[in-house]
Design an enzyme around this catalytic site. Structure first.
Site, mmCIF file in Angstrom:
data_model
loop_
_atom_site.group_PDB
_atom_site.id
_atom_site.type_symbol
_atom_site.label_atom_id
_atom_site.label_comp_id
_atom_site.label_asym_id
_atom_site.label_seq_id
_atom_site.Cartn_x
_atom_site.Cartn_y
_atom_site.Cartn_z
ATOM 1 N N ASP A 33 0.846 -0.929 -0.033
ATOM 2 C CA ASP A 33 0.011 0.009 -0.057
ATOM 3 C C ASP A 33 0.913 1.279 0.071
ATOM 4 O O ASP A 33 1.862 1.307 0.623
ATOM 5 C CB ASP A 33 -0.849 -0.127 1.304
ATOM 6 C CG ASP A 33 -2.009 1.024 1.206
ATOM 7 O OD1 ASP A 33 -3.083 0.505 1.189
ATOM 8 O OD2 ASP A 33 -1.802 2.269 1.125
ATOM 9 N N GLY A 95 -16.004 2.452 4.210
ATOM 10 C CA GLY A 95 -14.639 3.137 3.815
ATOM 11 C C GLY A 95 -13.863 2.965 2.559
ATOM 12 O O GLY A 95 -12.703 3.232 2.440
ATOM 13 N N HIS A 102 -10.460 -5.646 -2.928
ATOM 14 C CA HIS A 102 -8.998 -5.803 -2.316
ATOM 15 C C HIS A 102 -9.230 -6.322 -1.061
ATOM 16 O O HIS A 102 -10.049 -5.711 -0.129
ATOM 17 C CB HIS A 102 -8.030 -4.425 -2.494
ATOM 18 C CG HIS A 102 -8.737 -3.160 -2.132
ATOM 19 N ND1 HIS A 102 -9.426 -2.578 -2.834
ATOM 20 C CD2 HIS A 102 -8.575 -2.511 -0.925
ATOM 21 C CE1 HIS A 102 -9.835 -1.519 -2.044
ATOM 22 N NE2 HIS A 102 -9.187 -1.578 -1.003
ATOM 23 N N LEU A 103 -8.098 -6.967 -0.398
ATOM 24 C CA LEU A 103 -8.001 -7.535 0.992
ATOM 25 C C LEU A 103 -6.803 -6.572 1.298
ATOM 26 O O LEU A 103 -5.573 -6.516 0.786
ATOM 27 C CB LEU A 103 -7.735 -8.786 1.272
ATOM 28 C CG LEU A 103 -8.883 -9.731 0.791
ATOM 29 C CD1 LEU A 103 -9.349 -9.934 -0.479
ATOM 30 C CD2 LEU A 103 -8.330 -11.335 1.261
ATOM 31 N N HIS A 104 -7.031 -6.007 2.579
ATOM 32 C CA HIS A 104 -5.796 -5.114 3.320
ATOM 33 C C HIS A 104 -4.963 -6.402 4.242
ATOM 34 O O HIS A 104 -5.889 -7.066 4.948
ATOM 35 C CB HIS A 104 -6.251 -4.019 4.214
ATOM 36 C CG HIS A 104 -6.842 -3.025 3.407
ATOM 37 N ND1 HIS A 104 -6.228 -1.839 3.305
ATOM 38 C CD2 HIS A 104 -8.114 -2.833 2.947
ATOM 39 C CE1 HIS A 104 -6.844 -0.938 2.281
ATOM 40 N NE2 HIS A 104 -8.109 -1.420 2.416
#
Ligand code: AMP
Length: 116
Positions: A33, A95, A102-104
């Site tokens: 990120d 948010g 996508h996966l954080h």
């Protein structure tokens, strides 16, 4: 941010713009990120442009399993042995800002609860 059929993550998946890629296979790609919220902050995306979790259908179950397994694999790869958090932001109140699923993966510090 509004939903579109293409996003910056689609461009990363197609290698049209650079990213710090840490893992890739035929279905998924993982990259750091640009605005990390933890010492380790990596995003896992499907190469297929699904806008958000709310849009997936039962036929996507294998892809969703693959994304979660990829997140686990990447967490192992980068050495998050003390734990980590997986987050999927969905829609405006979730948010979400980039409308490509996508996966954080967040790790490297103690996480709090509840999240903001
Ligand atoms: P979300 O708010 O769940 O939609 O998360 C979007 C994430 O994408 C944020 O954490 C951003 O910092 C990150 N991001 C935006 N543009 C890029 C980029 N070009 N490369 C890597 N991460 C990005």
């Amino acid at each position: 941010m509004s939903e579109t059929t293409d996003t910056i993550f689609g461009k990363i998946a197609r290698k049209e713009i650079p990213a710090d890629i840490v893992y890739e296979d035929n279905l998924a790609i993982a990259f750091k990120d640009v605005n990390p919220q933890a010492p380790v902050h990596i995003l896992v995306i499907p190469k297929q442009p699904i806008a958000k979790l709310a849009d997936v259908e039962s036929q996507d179950h294998a892809l969703l399993g693959h994304l979660l397994l990829t997140a686990k694999r990447v967490a192992d790869q980068v050495g998050l042995t003390n734990g980590y958090r997986i987050v999927i932001n969905n829609g405006p109140e979730g948010g979400q800002t980039v409308y490509h699923l996508h996966l954080h993966i967040l790790g490297g510090r103690q996480m709090g609860w509840p999240p903001g």
